[in-house]
Scaffold this active site. Structure first.
Site, PDB file in Angstrom:
ATOM      1  CG  ASP A 123      10.109  -0.421  -4.507  1.00 22.50           C
ATOM      2  OD1 ASP A 123       9.954  -0.728  -5.699  1.00 22.50           O
ATOM      3  OD2 ASP A 123       9.296   0.303  -3.900  1.00 22.50           O
TER       4      ASP A 123
ATOM      5  CE  LYS B  75       8.345  -3.810  -4.635  1.00 26.85           C
ATOM      6  NZ  LYS B  75       8.839  -3.409  -5.971  1.00 26.85           N
TER       7      LYS B  75
HETATM    8  P1  NDP Z   1      13.464   6.232  -4.215  1.00 32.08           P
HETATM    9  O1  NDP Z   1      13.195   6.029  -2.784  1.00 32.08           O
HETATM   10  O2  NDP Z   1      14.861   6.256  -4.701  1.00 32.08           O
HETATM   11  O3  NDP Z   1      12.780   7.589  -4.731  1.00 32.08           O
HETATM   12  C1  NDP Z   1      11.417   7.802  -4.600  1.00 32.08           C
HETATM   13  C2  NDP Z   1      11.118   9.223  -5.019  1.00 32.08           C
HETATM   14  O4  NDP Z   1       9.709   9.406  -5.014  1.00 32.08           O
HETATM   15  C3  NDP Z   1      11.696  10.231  -4.045  1.00 32.08           C
HETATM   16  O5  NDP Z   1      12.009  11.428  -4.727  1.00 32.08           O
HETATM   17  C4  NDP Z   1      10.538  10.450  -3.078  1.00 32.08           C
HETATM   18  O6  NDP Z   1      10.553  11.699  -2.421  1.00 32.08           O
HETATM   19  C5  NDP Z   1       9.338  10.345  -4.014  1.00 32.08           C
HETATM   20  N1  NDP Z   1       8.166   9.835  -3.272  1.00 32.08           N
HETATM   21  C6  NDP Z   1       8.100   8.707  -2.546  1.00 32.08           C
HETATM   22  N2  NDP Z   1       6.906   8.560  -1.974  1.00 32.08           N
HETATM   23  C7  NDP Z   1       6.193   9.630  -2.363  1.00 32.08           C
HETATM   24  C8  NDP Z   1       4.871  10.074  -2.110  1.00 32.08           C
HETATM   25  N3  NDP Z   1       4.051   9.369  -1.325  1.00 32.08           N
HETATM   26  N4  NDP Z   1       4.464  11.223  -2.700  1.00 32.08           N
HETATM   27  C9  NDP Z   1       5.300  11.949  -3.507  1.00 32.08           C
HETATM   28  N5  NDP Z   1       6.570  11.586  -3.767  1.00 32.08           N
HETATM   29  C10 NDP Z   1       6.997  10.448  -3.205  1.00 32.08           C
HETATM   30  O7  NDP Z   1      12.627   5.096  -4.970  1.00 32.08           O
HETATM   31  P2  NDP Z   1      12.765   4.575  -6.460  1.00 32.08           P
HETATM   32  O8  NDP Z   1      13.192   5.674  -7.366  1.00 32.08           O
HETATM   33  O9  NDP Z   1      13.545   3.334  -6.415  1.00 32.08           O
HETATM   34  O10 NDP Z   1      11.267   4.150  -6.781  1.00 32.08           O
HETATM   35  C11 NDP Z   1      10.325   5.041  -7.384  1.00 32.08           C
HETATM   36  C12 NDP Z   1       9.185   4.248  -8.000  1.00 32.08           C
HETATM   37  O11 NDP Z   1       9.717   3.369  -9.004  1.00 32.08           O
HETATM   38  C13 NDP Z   1       8.421   3.327  -7.043  1.00 32.08           C
HETATM   39  O12 NDP Z   1       7.086   3.247  -7.472  1.00 32.08           O
HETATM   40  C14 NDP Z   1       9.083   1.972  -7.242  1.00 32.08           C
HETATM   41  O13 NDP Z   1       8.227   0.916  -6.896  1.00 32.08           O
HETATM   42  C15 NDP Z   1       9.341   2.019  -8.737  1.00 32.08           C
HETATM   43  N6  NDP Z   1      10.387   1.144  -9.253  1.00 32.08           N
HETATM   44  C16 NDP Z   1      11.652   1.139  -8.744  1.00 32.08           C
HETATM   45  C17 NDP Z   1      12.628   0.335  -9.292  1.00 32.08           C
HETATM   46  C18 NDP Z   1      14.036   0.354  -8.822  1.00 32.08           C
HETATM   47  O14 NDP Z   1      14.857  -0.344  -9.427  1.00 32.08           O
HETATM   48  N7  NDP Z   1      14.405   1.125  -7.827  1.00 32.08           N
HETATM   49  C19 NDP Z   1      12.308  -0.599 -10.375  1.00 32.08           C
HETATM   50  C20 NDP Z   1      10.966  -0.475 -10.890  1.00 32.08           C
HETATM   51  C21 NDP Z   1      10.051   0.351 -10.320  1.00 32.08           C
HETATM   52  P3  NDP Z   1      11.633  11.993  -1.234  1.00 32.08           P
HETATM   53  O15 NDP Z   1      12.939  12.207  -1.963  1.00 32.08           O
HETATM   54  O16 NDP Z   1      11.098  13.225  -0.598  1.00 32.08           O
HETATM   55  O17 NDP Z   1      11.639  10.792  -0.365  1.00 32.08           O
HETATM   56  O1  2IT Z   2       9.514  -2.660  -8.850  1.00 29.16           O
HETATM   57  C1  2IT Z   2      10.579  -3.225  -9.224  1.00 29.16           C
HETATM   58  O2  2IT Z   2      10.640  -3.832 -10.287  1.00 29.16           O
HETATM   59  C2  2IT Z   2      11.762  -3.114  -8.369  1.00 29.16           C
HETATM   60  N1  2IT Z   2      11.693  -2.448  -7.333  1.00 29.16           N
HETATM   61  C3  2IT Z   2      13.030  -3.818  -8.735  1.00 29.16           C
HETATM   62  C4  2IT Z   2      12.988  -5.247  -8.316  1.00 29.16           C
HETATM   63  C5  2IT Z   2      14.268  -6.018  -8.475  1.00 29.16           C
HETATM   64  O3  2IT Z   2      14.257  -7.186  -8.050  1.00 29.16           O
HETATM   65  O4  2IT Z   2      15.260  -5.521  -9.002  1.00 29.16           O
END
Ligand code: NDP
Ligand code: 2IT
Length: 448
Positions: free
Chosen positions: A168, A128
């Site tokens: 992420d 990460k």
């Molecule tokens: P994004 O940046 O696309 O979206 C994050 C969302 O969560 C936004 O709506 C954001 O609000 C909100 N958010 C972020 N930080 C906070 C906080 N401190 N308090 C409240 N709301 C918050 O990220 P992702 O959708 O990619 O990721 C979301 C989660 O999923 C994370 O935990 C990430 O590690 C996990 N994840 C992501 C993957 C991926 O493929 N992208 C894969 C597996 C897990 P705002 O719009 O206001 O910024």
């Molecule tokens: O938390 C996760 O699994 C991710 N942000 C995606 C990682 C990846 O390599 O696609």
């Protein structure tokens, strides 16, 4: 306190050496809980010092990221890559851009990633990275200059067969594009060192949708197994409105559910008639505030600034998909009181450990992010395969493979949990099933 003394020693040591790393300690503690079921009957785990080794990253790189803002002022951020474990494949895991980013958060995420990637069945190790850069309010040009500077350091330690970053929080197609461009310029290598790339330059169809879709495929399997039921007719609360949340909302709706609440970091919206998901996506694509924009169009929407209040909205299924520690014990109590039956984590560790325990004890089926959100990294793995073969699969092909992978992950977690006498404990199943493959690889590869 664990039954097994070896585990107590490991935890005490991590707590001593990483005293300030609260999030990382939490992740280790949660994992060791499950190890208590197996270490007693397999002395090799201790003999080969597997757990002592697995809790220490193979390598951590920290670097300076200087960049020039639109006013000509020099800004400096901290950059990181945690290369946690490469026993079963190249380090693989996302990059997070958020002011909260620090070594503890990246170590917790990298640690979880080891077992998540193992569960996908694909040959990927865990890593990460990211930076405390805040993309909010920055111009495209500023984001580009930051990403270029970040990659000017990172390129030295990554490569398509050594370490393959992805998105992420705060890192989507725009940031991956800028980083990929700089990597290519510096190395002349076009073999796909990042995943989540644009479709025209080696990205995989379905990667954008993969985490949210995968979450729903996993949840659908869970509903079928425990309740002989499905998403059809259910009310779903989804926190966040970013990549994971948007596509989870879309797929849950397609499967017949109604999404009754969503949020961003400034607040939540809720509607018994269901949220207009397409409109949420438009708001977030324009990087605007969810609540402010949504209530302009739908003035009667219930809303609030406290993001925890989303868990007071009555639902059958909760899919926390924003960030870590979103659900505390009080939130868990509210969910149980309102009849929530299933909680599948879309984010990484959004549920605090005592809240998980409360949900479990009160009959809510809980799935940890390392199992239910593995769809994103799984399709990243498929992107790597396509890049290596210099071809691209159709959306339907990738979606079908994603579905099969999520069904297999559920099956592995469920069967492993059942084998250890706790069929409803998917955390136990995920940790043990994810660990065993990594353990066997580490044992086979000697003391490294
Ligand atoms: P994004 O940046 O696309 O979206 C994050 C969302 O969560 C936004 O709506 C954001 O609000 C909100 N958010 C972020 N930080 C906070 C906080 N401190 N308090 C409240 N709301 C918050 O990220 P992702 O959708 O990619 O990721 C979301 C989660 O999923 C994370 O935990 C990430 O590690 C996990 N994840 C992501 C993957 C991926 O493929 N992208 C894969 C597996 C897990 P705002 O719009 O206001 O910024
Ligand atoms: O938390 C996760 O699994 C991710 N942000 C995606 C990682 C990846 O390599 O696609």
């Amino acid at each position: 306190m664990y039954k097994n003394e070896y585990l107590n020693k490991i935890l005490v040591n991590v707590k001593e050496k990483c005293a300030e790393q609260k999030e990382f300690i939490n992740a280790v503690e949660e994992f060791l809980d499950s190890m208590d079921y197996i270490v007693g009957s397999d002395p090799d785990i201790e003999k080969y010092a597997i757990l002592e080794r697995i809790v220490v990253p193979e390598r951590v790189v920290m670097f300076r990221v200087p960049w020039v803002d639109d006013n000509g002022k020099i800004q400096v951020n901290n950059g990181y890559r945690v290369q946690f474990n490469s026993a079963i494949g190249p380090y693989k895991g996302g990059l997070r851009l958020d002011p909260s980013v620090n070594l503890s958060i990246l170590k917790f995420l990298g640690f979880e990633q080891i077992f998540k990637n193992s569960l996908t069945g694909l040959p990927m190790g865990g890593g990460k990275g990211g930076s405390d850069f805040n993309p909010k309010g920055k111009s495209d040009a500023e984001v580009m200059r930051f990403c270029q500077s970040f990659m000017q350091e990172l390129y030295q330690v990554i490569g398509p067969n050594t370490d393959v970053p992805a998105g992420d929080i705060g890192v989507g197609a725009r940031e991956i594009g800028y980083m990929y461009g700089m990597y290519k310029k510096l190395t002349k290598d076009v073999t796909g060192v990042l995943t989540g790339k644009g479709i025209s330059f080696g990205g995989s169809l379905t990667r954008t949708e993969a985490t949210g879709f995968g979450l729903c495929y996993f949840a659908e399997e869970l509903l079928k197994t425990y309740y002989n039921d499905s998403f059809n007719g259910k009310n779903v609360v989804i926190s966040g409105s970013g990549n994971v949340a948007q596509y989870a909302a879309f797929k849950a709706t397609e499967l017949g559910a109604k999404v009754v609440a969503m949020s961003d970091r400034n607040g939540y919206i809720a509607s018994e008639d269901g949220i207009d998901i397409e409109f949420v996506r438009n708001i977030k694509n324009e990087r605007k505030s969810l609540v402010d924009e949504y209530v302009k169009k739908y003035p009667n929407t219930k809303n609030g600034k406290n993001t925890h209040d989303i868990w007071k909205i009555k639902c059958d299924i909760a899919l926390p998909s924003a960030t870590q520690n979103e659900i505390n014990i009080e939130d868990a109590k509210a969910l149980v009181k309102n009849g929530c039956k299933v909680l599948c984590e879309g984010a990484n560790m959004p549920t605090e450990l005592d809240a998980v325990k409360y949900l479990y004890e009160n009959g809510v089926i809980f799935s940890p992010g390392k199992a239910s959100n593995a769809g994103g990294v799984a399709v990243s793995g498929l992107e790597m395969s396509q890049n290596a073969m210099h071809l691209s699969w159709t959306f339907e092909e990738v979606d079908q493979k994603l579905k099969e992978i999520m069904q297999n992950i559920f099956k592995a977690c469920y069967e492993t949990a059942s084998k250890y006498g706790e069929p409803k404990n998917l955390s136990l199943g995920a940790n043990i099933a994810g660990f065993l493959k990594v353990y066997n690889a580490m044992k086979a590869q000697g003391v490294i």
